[in-house]
Design an enzyme around this catalytic site. Structure first.
Site, PDB file in Angstrom:
ATOM      1  N   GLU A  28       1.263  -1.061   0.215  1.00 15.61           N
ATOM      2  CA  GLU A  28       0.204  -0.512  -0.334  1.00 15.61           C
ATOM      3  C   GLU A  28       0.955   1.170   0.154  1.00 15.61           C
ATOM      4  O   GLU A  28       1.627   0.990   0.627  1.00 15.61           O
ATOM      5  CB  GLU A  28      -0.652   0.476   0.788  1.00 15.61           C
ATOM      6  CG  GLU A  28      -1.615   1.045   1.299  1.00 15.61           C
ATOM      7  CD  GLU A  28      -3.235   0.554   2.223  1.00 15.61           C
ATOM      8  OE1 GLU A  28      -4.052  -0.040   2.510  1.00 15.61           O
ATOM      9  OE2 GLU A  28      -2.277   1.576   3.152  1.00 15.61           O
ATOM     10  N   ASP A  55     -11.357   9.295   5.950  1.00 18.62           N
ATOM     11  CA  ASP A  55     -11.144   9.884   7.004  1.00 18.62           C
ATOM     12  C   ASP A  55     -11.546  11.559   7.286  1.00 18.62           C
ATOM     13  O   ASP A  55     -11.646  11.555   5.777  1.00 18.62           O
ATOM     14  CB  ASP A  55      -9.539  10.064   7.181  1.00 18.62           C
ATOM     15  CG  ASP A  55      -8.933   9.037   7.484  1.00 18.62           C
ATOM     16  OD1 ASP A  55      -9.636   7.597   8.247  1.00 18.62           O
ATOM     17  OD2 ASP A  55      -7.726   8.654   7.095  1.00 18.62           O
TER      18      ASP A  55
END
Length: 195
Positions: free
Chosen positions: A20, A112
């Protein structure tokens, strides 16, 4: 290639892995990361995952990095897509850009809070969770057959949720029932809670 197909074809006893990457915010940081991705791609990960950035703050960098991974290094790529600061038009634009670059895999997330915010507030009531993104992608003819859509799971429970474990499992099942093709978990230390 669709990640679900790649997983289904995996016939090795060796576990597969993915990397990632978080797109840097500067050109120099971006160039440094690209050179590292070039070296890491030689380890043949099953896929690489490119984050979207809080509030879509790195969306241009994310698309550019996903394009490089997919097309320059021929690595199967998963592009994160979040609900934060997104409306129907911006979601469609991001999906079209991903499709134009040959990216087949989307990780649908709530996301987020935007930078500087303590709490997550949807900017469009149609996109309040990863489930909403899955429903949108899978109900839109332009996207439903092209994209392989993944969702998040939380073996230790979502950090912001007060829901019971059973309620969280029902929410995960709703994402799968809406059309999610694969599930990615957060990091966890207790394998028994995962199993």
């Amino acid at each position: 290639m669709r990640l679900s197909d790649k997983i289904a074809e995996w016939n090795s006893l060796t576990p597969f892995y993915t990397f990632e990457f978080f797109p840097p915010r500067t050109e120099q940081g971006f160039d440094n990361l690209v050179s590292r991705i070039e070296r890491l791609s030689k380890f043949n990960p099953l896929a690489v995952s490119i984050t979207w950035g809080a509030g879509g703050s790195t969306k241009d960098w994310s698309l550019k990095l996903a394009d490089i991974c997919r097309n320059d290094h021929e690595v199967n790529t998963i592009m994160h897509l979040t609900c934060t600061n997104m409306q129907v038009g911006t979601v469609e634009d991001a999906l079209r850009a991903a499709r134009e670059k040959g990216i087949r895999n989307i990780l649908a997330l709530r996301g987020d809070p935007p930078r500087g915010e303590d709490h997550w507030i949807p900017s469009d009531p149609r996109f309040t969770s990863g489930l909403d993104l899955v429903k949108f992608i899978k109900s839109t003819p332009e996207f439903r057959d092209y994209f392989c859509v993944g969702v998040a799971a939380y073996p230790d429970g979502h950090t912001e949720s007060t829901a019971s474990e059973e309620e969280q499992i029902r929410h995960l099942k709703a994402k799968v029932d809406a059309g999610a093709d694969f599930i990615i978990t957060q990091l966890f230390y207790d394998a028994d809670s995962f199993l």
